[in-house]
Each structure stands twice: as C-alpha cells, then as structure tokens.
Design a protein around this motif. Structure first.
Motif, PDB file in Angstrom:
ATOM      1  N   ARG A   1       0.556  -1.346   0.257  1.00 45.70           N
ATOM      2  CA  ARG A   1      -0.254  -0.458   0.241  1.00 45.70           C
ATOM      3  C   ARG A   1       0.966   1.360   0.215  1.00 45.70           C
ATOM      4  NH1 ARG A   1      -2.984  -2.678   3.522  1.00 45.70           N
ATOM      5  NH2 ARG A   1      -1.604  -1.380   4.932  1.00 45.70           N
ATOM      6  N   ARG A   2       1.944   1.551   0.713  1.00 48.10           N
ATOM      7  CA  ARG A   2       2.939   2.503   0.663  1.00 48.10           C
ATOM      8  C   ARG A   2       3.388   2.727  -0.984  1.00 48.10           C
ATOM      9  NH1 ARG A   2       5.511   1.265   6.971  1.00 48.10           N
ATOM     10  NH2 ARG A   2       3.558   2.472   8.284  1.00 48.10           N
ATOM     11  N   HIS A   3       3.403   1.226  -0.953  1.00 46.61           N
ATOM     12  CA  HIS A   3       4.876   1.903  -2.410  1.00 46.61           C
ATOM     13  C   HIS A   3       3.641   2.493  -3.429  1.00 46.61           C
ATOM     14  CE1 HIS A   3       7.021   0.518  -4.930  1.00 46.61           C
ATOM     15  NE2 HIS A   3       6.579  -0.255  -5.747  1.00 46.61           N
ATOM     16  N   ILE A   4       2.165   1.665  -3.768  1.00 51.15           N
ATOM     17  CA  ILE A   4       1.358   1.957  -4.806  1.00 51.15           C
ATOM     18  C   ILE A   4       0.943   3.555  -4.273  1.00 51.15           C
ATOM     19  CG2 ILE A   4      -1.050   2.248  -5.579  1.00 51.15           C
ATOM     20  CD1 ILE A   4      -0.447  -0.660  -5.186  1.00 51.15           C
ATOM     21  N   THR A   5       1.207   3.697  -3.280  1.00 49.36           N
ATOM     22  CA  THR A   5       0.791   5.037  -2.506  1.00 49.36           C
ATOM     23  C   THR A   5       2.017   6.221  -2.914  1.00 49.36           C
ATOM     24  OG1 THR A   5      -1.072   4.640  -0.791  1.00 49.36           O
ATOM     25  CG2 THR A   5      -0.320   6.404   0.000  1.00 49.36           C
ATOM     26  N   PHE A   6       2.900   5.956  -2.415  1.00 51.67           N
ATOM     27  CA  PHE A   6       4.071   6.892  -2.694  1.00 51.67           C
ATOM     28  C   PHE A   6       4.120   7.013  -4.354  1.00 51.67           C
ATOM     29  CE2 PHE A   6       8.390   7.729  -2.474  1.00 51.67           C
ATOM     30  CZ  PHE A   6       8.755   9.102  -1.386  1.00 51.67           C
ATOM     31  N   ALA A   7       4.243   7.088  -4.794  1.00 52.65           N
ATOM     32  CA  ALA A   7       4.495   6.224  -6.171  1.00 52.65           C
ATOM     33  C   ALA A   7       3.248   7.226  -6.788  1.00 52.65           C
ATOM     34  CB  ALA A   7       4.236   4.809  -6.780  1.00 52.65           C
ATOM     35  N   LYS A   8       1.947   6.987  -6.749  1.00 51.27           N
ATOM     36  CA  LYS A   8       1.266   8.003  -7.297  1.00 51.27           C
ATOM     37  C   LYS A   8       1.563   9.201  -6.615  1.00 51.27           C
ATOM     38  CE  LYS A   8      -2.884   4.364  -7.479  1.00 51.27           C
ATOM     39  NZ  LYS A   8      -3.593   4.184  -7.160  1.00 51.27           N
ATOM     40  N   TRP A   9       1.092   9.719  -5.416  1.00 55.77           N
ATOM     41  CA  TRP A   9       1.540  10.945  -4.966  1.00 55.77           C
ATOM     42  C   TRP A   9       2.667  11.347  -4.502  1.00 55.77           C
ATOM     43  CZ3 TRP A   9      -3.099  12.187  -6.236  1.00 55.77           C
ATOM     44  CH2 TRP A   9      -4.587  10.858  -6.091  1.00 55.77           C
ATOM     45  N   VAL A  10       3.319  11.408  -4.752  1.00 54.62           N
ATOM     46  CA  VAL A  10       5.273  11.534  -4.498  1.00 54.62           C
ATOM     47  C   VAL A  10       5.595  11.288  -5.384  1.00 54.62           C
ATOM     48  CG1 VAL A  10       6.959  12.257  -2.608  1.00 54.62           C
ATOM     49  CG2 VAL A  10       4.602  11.571  -1.806  1.00 54.62           C
ATOM     50  N   PHE A  11       6.651  10.572  -5.893  1.00 54.30           N
ATOM     51  CA  PHE A  11       7.196  10.348  -6.758  1.00 54.30           C
ATOM     52  C   PHE A  11       6.668  10.358  -8.113  1.00 54.30           C
ATOM     53  CE2 PHE A  11       9.334   7.322 -10.565  1.00 54.30           C
ATOM     54  CZ  PHE A  11      10.647   8.354 -10.050  1.00 54.30           C
ATOM     55  N   LEU A  12       5.932   9.697  -8.637  1.00 59.33           N
ATOM     56  CA  LEU A  12       5.641  10.648 -10.050  1.00 59.33           C
ATOM     57  C   LEU A  12       5.166  11.946 -10.093  1.00 59.33           C
ATOM     58  CD1 LEU A  12       3.541   6.945 -10.964  1.00 59.33           C
ATOM     59  CD2 LEU A  12       6.183   8.672 -12.233  1.00 59.33           C
ATOM     60  N   PRO A  13       4.306  12.554  -9.134  1.00 55.06           N
ATOM     61  CA  PRO A  13       3.615  14.389  -9.197  1.00 55.06           C
ATOM     62  C   PRO A  13       5.861  14.799  -9.127  1.00 55.06           C
ATOM     63  CG  PRO A  13       3.099  13.015  -7.802  1.00 55.06           C
ATOM     64  CD  PRO A  13       3.539  12.432  -8.316  1.00 55.06           C
ATOM     65  N   VAL A  14       6.459  14.612  -8.045  1.00 50.67           N
ATOM     66  CA  VAL A  14       8.092  15.448  -8.014  1.00 50.67           C
ATOM     67  C   VAL A  14       8.903  15.086  -9.644  1.00 50.67           C
ATOM     68  CG1 VAL A  14      10.279  15.530  -6.562  1.00 50.67           C
ATOM     69  CG2 VAL A  14       7.570  15.049  -6.057  1.00 50.67           C
ATOM     70  N   TRP A  15       8.138  13.704  -9.832  1.00 50.27           N
ATOM     71  CA  TRP A  15       9.215  13.352 -11.576  1.00 50.27           C
ATOM     72  C   TRP A  15       8.625  14.352 -12.478  1.00 50.27           C
ATOM     73  CZ3 TRP A  15      10.815  11.618 -15.639  1.00 50.27           C
ATOM     74  CH2 TRP A  15      11.404  11.876 -16.241  1.00 50.27           C
ATOM     75  N   PHE A  16       7.325  14.295 -12.358  1.00 45.63           N
ATOM     76  CA  PHE A  16       6.556  15.210 -13.616  1.00 45.63           C
ATOM     77  C   PHE A  16       7.209  16.577 -13.511  1.00 45.63           C
ATOM     78  CE2 PHE A  16       3.084  11.615 -14.389  1.00 45.63           C
ATOM     79  CZ  PHE A  16       4.122  10.796 -14.757  1.00 45.63           C
TER      80      PHE A  16
END
Length: 132
Positions: free
Chosen positions: A106-121
C-alpha cells in the motif's frame, strides 16, 4: 545530435519507462522492476549529461540562473524519491508475513501515485521549460 537533444531523448525515455512500470505493475512484477530500474538508469544518465554541460559544474551552483537551480533541485529530489520508492518495493518483495506485505505494498503504491511520479513530472516539466 547535440547534447541538449541527447538530454531530452534520455529524459523522455526515462519518462516512458517510468510510466510503463506504473502501468504494468499489477500484471508483471518482474517487468515492472526492469522498467523502473531502466528508467532510473536513463534518468541518471541524462542528469549526468546535464551536470557535464552546466557552466562550471555543480561547484558553481549559486552562480547559475534560478530556473536551472530549481530544476536541478527538483531533479535531485526526484532521485531521492526514487530511492525511497525502490526501498518500499524491496521491502514489499522481501516481506514474509502477509500483513507486512500488504502494508509495504500500500505504501509503495501510494508513494508512487502521490509523491514520486508528481515530483518527477515537475522535474521533467521544469527541464522542458528550460529548453523552450
């Protein structure tokens, strides 16, 4: 091909690989990992190229334009976010108890959606704006 075009190409490849890893994650875990790590390698190579062509290297950071400083900081922050994301994925993979597996998943998925990908974009977008 100019260095600028190489950077754009490598960053766009990294973007495609990251999006591919996100899309394929539920269906093929091994492909997900390979795409994510390949995206990271492409991202790091483009970042290396950017550091090499910057005026005076990173030691001259305060003397470069603010837009480049912001982009560089976003890019470095995105690298850190990828490392956290990879750690969460590794902990999910190594979890033996089901409750721990679900927690890290859950943490992996949530972090990807709401932190990693937005910061990378944001980092990718700020880089594109530099080339316009």
């Amino acid at each position: 091909m100019t260095t600028q075009h190489s950077i754009e190409l490598w960053m766009t490849l990294a973007l495609a690989l990251y999006i591919g890893a996100f899309v394929i994650a539920r269906r093929a875990w091994t492909v997900h990992v390979v795409l994510a790590l390949s995206g990271f390698v492409a991202d790091m190579y483009a970042t290396y190229l950017m550091a090499m062509v910057s005026r005076g290297g990173l030691g001259n950071f305060l003397n470069i334009p603010l837009s480049i400083q912001v982009h560089t900081l976003l890019a470095l922050f995105a690298v850190g976010m990828f490392l956290i994301q990879a750690t969460l994925g590794y902990k999910t993979w190594r979890s033996k108890e089901m409750w721990r597996y679900e927690l890290y998943r859950r943490r992996h998925i949530t972090f990807a959606k709401w932190v990693f990908l937005p910061v990378w974009f944001l980092a990718y977008g700020s880089g594109l704006l530099l080339f316009l």
